[in-house]
Design an enzyme around this catalytic site. Sequence first.
Site, PDB file in Angstrom:
ATOM      1  CD  GLN A  40      -4.218  -5.596   9.473  1.00  0.00           C
ATOM      2  OE1 GLN A  40      -3.193  -5.343  10.269  1.00  0.00           O
ATOM      3  NE2 GLN A  40      -4.718  -4.857   8.557  1.00  0.00           N
ATOM      4  CG  HIS A  89       0.195  -0.139   3.066  1.00  0.00           C
ATOM      5  ND1 HIS A  89      -0.792   0.833   3.696  1.00  0.00           N
ATOM      6  CD2 HIS A  89      -0.384  -1.109   2.169  1.00  0.00           C
ATOM      7  CE1 HIS A  89      -1.970   0.098   3.537  1.00  0.00           C
ATOM      8  NE2 HIS A  89      -1.493  -1.322   2.668  1.00  0.00           N
ATOM      9  CB  SER A 112       0.774  -5.393   2.489  1.00  0.00           C
ATOM     10  OG  SER A 112       0.714  -4.093   1.885  1.00  0.00           O
ATOM     11  CB  CYS A 157     -11.499  -2.394   1.464  1.00  0.00           C
ATOM     12  SG  CYS A 157      -9.521  -2.853   1.371  1.00  0.00           S
ATOM     13  CG  ASN A 209      -9.069  -7.406   7.746  1.00  0.00           C
ATOM     14  OD1 ASN A 209      -9.438  -8.480   7.668  1.00  0.00           O
ATOM     15  ND2 ASN A 209      -9.726  -6.372   7.458  1.00  0.00           N
TER      16      ASN A 209
END
Length: 382
Positions: free
Chosen positions: A180, A202, A200, A326, A152
């Site tokens: 990713q 989003h 994921s 994060c 990522n």
Amino acid sequence: MSDMMYFDHAATTPVHPRVVEAMMPYLTQVFGNPSSVHGFGREARKALEQARDQIAAFMDAEPQSLIFTGSGTEADNLAIIGGAMAQRERGRHIITSRIEHHAVLHACEYLEQAGFEVTYLPVDKTGMVRLADLQEAVRPDTVLVSIMYGNNEVGTIQPIVEIGTFLREKGIVFHTDAVQAFGVLPISVRELPVDMLSVSAHKINGPKGVGALYLARKTPISPIVHGGSQERKRRAGTENLAGIVGFAEATRVTAEEMDARVAKYRRMKEEMESVWKLTGIAYRINGHPEAVLPHIFNVSFIGAHTETMLMNLDLANIAASSGSACTSGSLELSHVLRAMNLDDAIAQSAIRFSFGITNTVEEARKAAHAVAQIFYRLVKRA
């Protein structure tokens, strides 16, 4: 924020208008609980299973192999903690890499506190795990390996086919965090030698708060969320129906547009680099030169500090990042760049540009010129 140029799609993406449209009926009219047996519940269940079919088709999976979660992080936790706990009588050794997302690393640290032993594999200067290191790390009590599909921060694509093929021969469960890679690389779980794969919504212009874990048939797993018998008793809790419907529509749009998007992202990288070559600034591209995710561009501007560059870019209406969302609130050096053993001058000046559907090639060119101007201003001042 309309005049802001957003180059942080690896952190999150804007929800596609078609996704919003698809979700609306499930926020207003179809509000039943998919576990209820009455008409409202049956209508909701039908939508849930149609969405599951669509997402499964996008990754070439059997629908019943998908477990819906609240995020990619939860999918990683379910795979690692659930996968390890289900096999703890067989062995208590796990292997991962030093460049994983914190969702994987912190799940592994949790397991260390629970009596498991974890080997953290090093990477080379391009951010790639070496198959030989993995082969050497495997022990008779190794029950689980988790290596990400594409990083990522620097975008390096890992040799998961070679890793997975080796682990299949050994009978060791293999998980990959594909959060990713999903949506920018074609993924077929029928062809990939993986037992578990996390994704994921989003990151592909779907809503936040929904992810999924692909779980191959007969792969051992223990639930980490306890309660009802949703998701075939593998993940308790009423499903986020509107989010899941949105996730399905996001995969449909991505399937239609992926090739064109990837071509655009590659052109954007070329344009940005041509500007920097022309302006003569000191830069270095981090990650693997070829095995790299098309939408991630990690570049060090040698002589300019990351945080100062990011603040100046923000003032110039350009949103980029220093790596993982994060940890970008912290001033610590990226664990990924540290694991790659880059020189301090390179590691301390790295910026991640990550592309998405809102970006244009012209925008990339403009942003590259702004970077050059900021760089010269900062280096001159220094």
